[in-house]
Write a protein that holds these residues in place. Structure first.
Motif, PDB file in Angstrom:
ATOM      1  N   ALA A   1      38.042  45.776  57.815  1.00 16.35           N
ATOM      2  CA  ALA A   1      38.114  44.358  57.469  1.00 16.35           C
ATOM      3  C   ALA A   1      38.797  43.567  58.586  1.00 16.35           C
ATOM      4  O   ALA A   1      38.318  42.497  58.982  1.00 16.35           O
ATOM      5  CB  ALA A   1      38.854  44.173  56.154  1.00 16.35           C
ATOM      6  N   LYS A   2      39.910  44.077  59.120  1.00 16.88           N
ATOM      7  CA  LYS A   2      40.619  43.404  60.213  1.00 16.88           C
ATOM      8  C   LYS A   2      39.724  43.281  61.440  1.00 16.88           C
ATOM      9  O   LYS A   2      39.681  42.230  62.092  1.00 16.88           O
ATOM     10  CB  LYS A   2      41.894  44.161  60.575  1.00 16.88           C
ATOM     11  N   GLU A   3      39.018  44.355  61.775  1.00 18.75           N
ATOM     12  CA  GLU A   3      38.130  44.331  62.944  1.00 18.75           C
ATOM     13  C   GLU A   3      37.026  43.292  62.769  1.00 18.75           C
ATOM     14  O   GLU A   3      36.719  42.542  63.701  1.00 18.75           O
ATOM     15  CB  GLU A   3      37.524  45.716  63.172  1.00 18.75           C
ATOM     16  N   ILE A   4      36.433  43.235  61.586  1.00 19.36           N
ATOM     17  CA  ILE A   4      35.361  42.273  61.316  1.00 19.36           C
ATOM     18  C   ILE A   4      35.887  40.853  61.424  1.00 19.36           C
ATOM     19  O   ILE A   4      35.277  40.004  62.091  1.00 19.36           O
ATOM     20  CB  ILE A   4      34.734  42.518  59.930  1.00 19.36           C
ATOM     21  N   VAL A   5      37.021  40.582  60.778  1.00 17.58           N
ATOM     22  CA  VAL A   5      37.589  39.229  60.819  1.00 17.58           C
ATOM     23  C   VAL A   5      37.903  38.826  62.254  1.00 17.58           C
ATOM     24  O   VAL A   5      37.538  37.731  62.692  1.00 17.58           O
ATOM     25  CB  VAL A   5      38.838  39.116  59.915  1.00 17.58           C
ATOM     26  N   ASP A   6      38.563  39.693  63.005  1.00 17.08           N
ATOM     27  CA  ASP A   6      38.914  39.359  64.386  1.00 17.08           C
ATOM     28  C   ASP A   6      37.674  39.085  65.232  1.00 17.08           C
ATOM     29  O   ASP A   6      37.638  38.108  65.994  1.00 17.08           O
ATOM     30  CB  ASP A   6      39.753  40.472  65.015  1.00 17.08           C
ATOM     31  N   GLU A   7      36.652  39.926  65.100  1.00 12.98           N
ATOM     32  CA  GLU A   7      35.419  39.727  65.876  1.00 12.98           C
ATOM     33  C   GLU A   7      34.702  38.440  65.480  1.00 12.98           C
ATOM     34  O   GLU A   7      34.232  37.695  66.339  1.00 12.98           O
ATOM     35  CB  GLU A   7      34.479  40.919  65.689  1.00 12.98           C
ATOM     36  N   MET A   8      34.622  38.189  64.171  1.00  9.28           N
ATOM     37  CA  MET A   8      33.913  36.994  63.706  1.00  9.28           C
ATOM     38  C   MET A   8      34.669  35.718  64.063  1.00  9.28           C
ATOM     39  O   MET A   8      34.052  34.720  64.459  1.00  9.28           O
ATOM     40  CB  MET A   8      33.682  37.067  62.194  1.00  9.28           C
ATOM     41  N   LEU A   9      35.990  35.735  63.953  1.00 12.15           N
ATOM     42  CA  LEU A   9      36.760  34.548  64.320  1.00 12.15           C
ATOM     43  C   LEU A   9      36.607  34.247  65.812  1.00 12.15           C
ATOM     44  O   LEU A   9      36.433  33.088  66.197  1.00 12.15           O
ATOM     45  CB  LEU A   9      38.232  34.717  63.953  1.00 12.15           C
ATOM     46  N   GLU A  10      36.661  35.269  66.621  1.00  8.89           N
ATOM     47  CA  GLU A  10      36.509  35.051  68.071  1.00  8.89           C
ATOM     48  C   GLU A  10      35.103  34.555  68.397  1.00  8.89           C
ATOM     49  O   GLU A  10      34.932  33.619  69.181  1.00  8.89           O
ATOM     50  CB  GLU A  10      36.814  36.342  68.830  1.00  8.89           C
ATOM     51  N   ALA A  11      34.094  35.143  67.789  1.00  5.46           N
ATOM     52  CA  ALA A  11      32.708  34.762  68.067  1.00  5.46           C
ATOM     53  C   ALA A  11      32.406  33.337  67.618  1.00  5.46           C
ATOM     54  O   ALA A  11      31.564  32.659  68.223  1.00  5.46           O
ATOM     55  CB  ALA A  11      31.751  35.739  67.384  1.00  5.46           C
ATOM     56  N   HIS A  12      33.084  32.867  66.568  1.00  3.65           N
ATOM     57  CA  HIS A  12      32.781  31.551  65.999  1.00  3.65           C
ATOM     58  C   HIS A  12      33.954  30.580  66.117  1.00  3.65           C
ATOM     59  O   HIS A  12      34.026  29.596  65.381  1.00  3.65           O
ATOM     60  CB  HIS A  12      32.364  31.718  64.533  1.00  3.65           C
ATOM     61  N   LYS A  13      34.830  30.845  67.075  1.00  5.59           N
ATOM     62  CA  LYS A  13      36.046  30.056  67.263  1.00  5.59           C
ATOM     63  C   LYS A  13      35.797  28.543  67.314  1.00  5.59           C
ATOM     64  O   LYS A  13      36.524  27.786  66.667  1.00  5.59           O
ATOM     65  CB  LYS A  13      36.767  30.526  68.526  1.00  5.59           C
TER      66      LYS A  13
END
Length: 82
Positions: free
Chosen positions: A61-73
Motif C-alpha cells: 500500500a505504501k509503495e502504491i501510494v508513493d508511486e501514484m502521488l509522485e506520478a500525479h503530483k
C-alpha cells in the motif's frame, strides 16, 4: 433503475454474510480513500489501500501510494502542502 424521474432503488433483501462483509470492506476503503483525497492525508491514503482486499500488505500500500502521488503530483497539490 433509472427513470425519467431519476434513480429508483431496487430492494434485493439481505446479502449473504460473506458478500455483505466484502461490500462493507470495499465501502470502508472508498470512504477512507475519499477522505484522504479531500484532506491530502498520505497516511489515510495508505490506510485506504490497506483496507482494500486487492492490496496484499501495508508495505505494498505504501509503495502504491508513493508511486501514484509522485506520478500525479501536479494534480494532487493537497498531498504536497508544506
Amino acid at each position: 433503475v433509472i427513470t425519467k424521474d431519476g434513480p429508483k432503488p431496487i430492494a434485493i433483501g439481505d446479502l449473504p454474510v460473506p458478500v455483505r462483509g466484502l461490500v462493507q470492506q470495499i465501502k470502508s476503503f472508498e470512504r477512507v480513500a475519499a477522505e484522504a483525497a479531500v484532506t491530502g492525508d498520505r497516511n489515510l491514503a495508505i490506510l485506504a489501500l490497506t483496507i482494500n482486499p486487492l492490496v496484499a500488505s501495508d508495505k505494498t500500500a505504501k509503495e502504491i501510494v508513493d508511486e501514484m502521488l509522485e506520478a500525479h503530483k501536479p494534480y494532487l497539490p493537497q498531498f504536497f502542502k508544506n
